[in-house]
Design an enzyme around this catalytic site. Structure first.
Site, PDB file in Angstrom:
ATOM      1  CB  ILE A  87      -0.920   0.024   1.243  1.00 49.08           C
ATOM      2  CG1 ILE A  87      -1.817  -1.217   1.270  1.00 49.08           C
ATOM      3  CG2 ILE A  87      -1.766   1.288   1.275  1.00 49.08           C
ATOM      4  CD1 ILE A  87      -2.656  -1.335   2.524  1.00 49.08           C
ATOM      5  CB  CYS A  88       1.020   4.262   0.243  1.00 40.89           C
ATOM      6  SG  CYS A  88       1.528   5.994   0.131  1.00 40.89           S
ATOM      7  CG  LEU A  89       7.245   3.449   1.330  1.00 44.19           C
ATOM      8  CD1 LEU A  89       8.035   4.059   0.176  1.00 44.19           C
ATOM      9  CD2 LEU A  89       7.761   3.969   2.664  1.00 44.19           C
ATOM     10  CG  ASN A 144       0.466   7.566  -3.286  1.00 42.91           C
ATOM     11  OD1 ASN A 144       1.116   6.992  -2.434  1.00 42.91           O
ATOM     12  ND2 ASN A 144      -0.558   7.001  -3.898  1.00 42.91           N
TER      13      ASN A 144
END
Length: 235
Positions: free
Chosen positions: A145-147, A225
Site C-alpha cells: 500500500i502506498c510506499l 500520494n
C-alpha cells in the site's frame, strides 16, 4: 443523551422501533470468527516502521479484520519492524538487535500473507524490500500500500531488471533508475497538504492485464500520494 439528540433533530422515536436484527447477526458472527476458535486462522505479517504505534495503521488493521469476517477466518496481525530484517543485524554484537532479527524472520516465514503499508522516509525501506523479495520468491501473497507498492516496484526493478541502483527519487535523487518519482504537479518546497488526493483518470496502455479485469469500466483510481511510478524510465 440519546433522547436529547432525537429531540434536537425533531425525531419521534416512539413511532418506530429500531431494527437491530442485521447488526445482531453481524455481532454474533464476529464473536464466532474472532472468539476462541483456532481452526480458521490467517496470519498476516505487517512489515512497517511505526510498529510501536499501531494506530498509525488503524485503517489497514480494520480492513484486514473486516476482510477476515467476510471470509470467515480470524486474521492475526504479526508486527515486524522492517529495518531488523536487514542482514547487518544477523550477526550483530547487540544481543537485543540480533534477537529481533531472528524473531522477525521467524514471523515472516510463518505468515500466510505479507503486507507492507505506507510510510515516509528511508528508515526501514531496505528491510521492506527484503520482505517483498521473500514474498515474491516463495509465492507468498503480498499486498503493498502506498510506499509498500512503491517498494515492490523498486524490488522488481533491482531483482528482475538487474537495475542495481533502482530507487525512489525520495530516497536517492542521484539514482540512474528512479522508478518512483515525485509527482510533477506537487510543490517540493511546501510542507504538509501536498499529497495528490481523490480520484484521477488513469489511461492504461494495454487492455491485457489484471488491472483491467478488476476495474472493468472504471478508469479513475483513488490517490493519496506524493510519489508515483516513473513511466518514462524505458531502459
Amino acid at each position: 443523551f440519546g433522547q436529547l439528540i432525537l429531540k434536537s433533530l425533531d425525531i419521534n422515536a416512539d413511532e418506530r422501533k429500531a431494527d437491530l436484527e442485521s447488526w445482531n447477526r453481524l455481532a454474533q458472527h464476529y464473536d464466532e470468527v474472532y472468539g476462541d476458535q483456532e481452526e480458521k486462522v490467517t496470519k498476516i505479517a505487517m512489515v512497517g516502521k511505526y510498529t510501536g504505534l499501531t494506530d498509525s495503521y488503524l485503517s489497514v488493521i480494520k480492513s484486514l479484520k473486516h476482510a477476515g469476517l467476510y471470509c470467515d477466518t480470524k486474521v492475526i496481525i504479526e508486527w515486524i519492524e522492517a529495518e531488523y530484517l536487514e542482514d547487518c543485524y544477523q550477526n550483530s554484537d547487540n544481543s537485543e538487535q540480533k534477537e529481533k532479527y531472528e524473531n522477525y524472520w521467524n514471523i515472516l516465514k510463518s505468515a500466510h500473507g505479507i503486507l507492507v503499508p505506507g510510510g515516509f522516509g528511508d528508515r526501514g525501506v531496505e528491510g521492506k524490500l527484503i520482505a517483498i523479495k521473500y514474498a515474491r520468491i516463495n509465492n507468498i501473497p503480498f499486498f503493498g500500500i502506498c510506499l509498500g507498492f512503491q517498494c515492490a516496484v523498486i524490488e522488481a526493478a533491482r531483482s528482475l531488471l538487474n537495475w542495481e541502483d533502482a530507487n525512489s527519487e525520495e530516497f536517492d535523487s542521484e539514482s540512474s533508475h528512479k522508478v518512483v518519482i515525485f509527482m510533477p504537479e506537487i510543490s517540493k518546497t511546501h510542507m504538509g497538504g501536498t499529497m495528490r488526493l481523490g480520484s484521477r483518470d488513469t489511461i492504461l496502455k494495454t487492455q491485457i492485464c489484471h488491472t483491467v479485469e478488476l476495474s472493468k469500466e472504471i478508469n479513475n483510481f483513488k490517490n493519496n500520494n506524493s510519489y508515483n511510478n516513473n513511466n518514462d524510465d524505458d531502459d
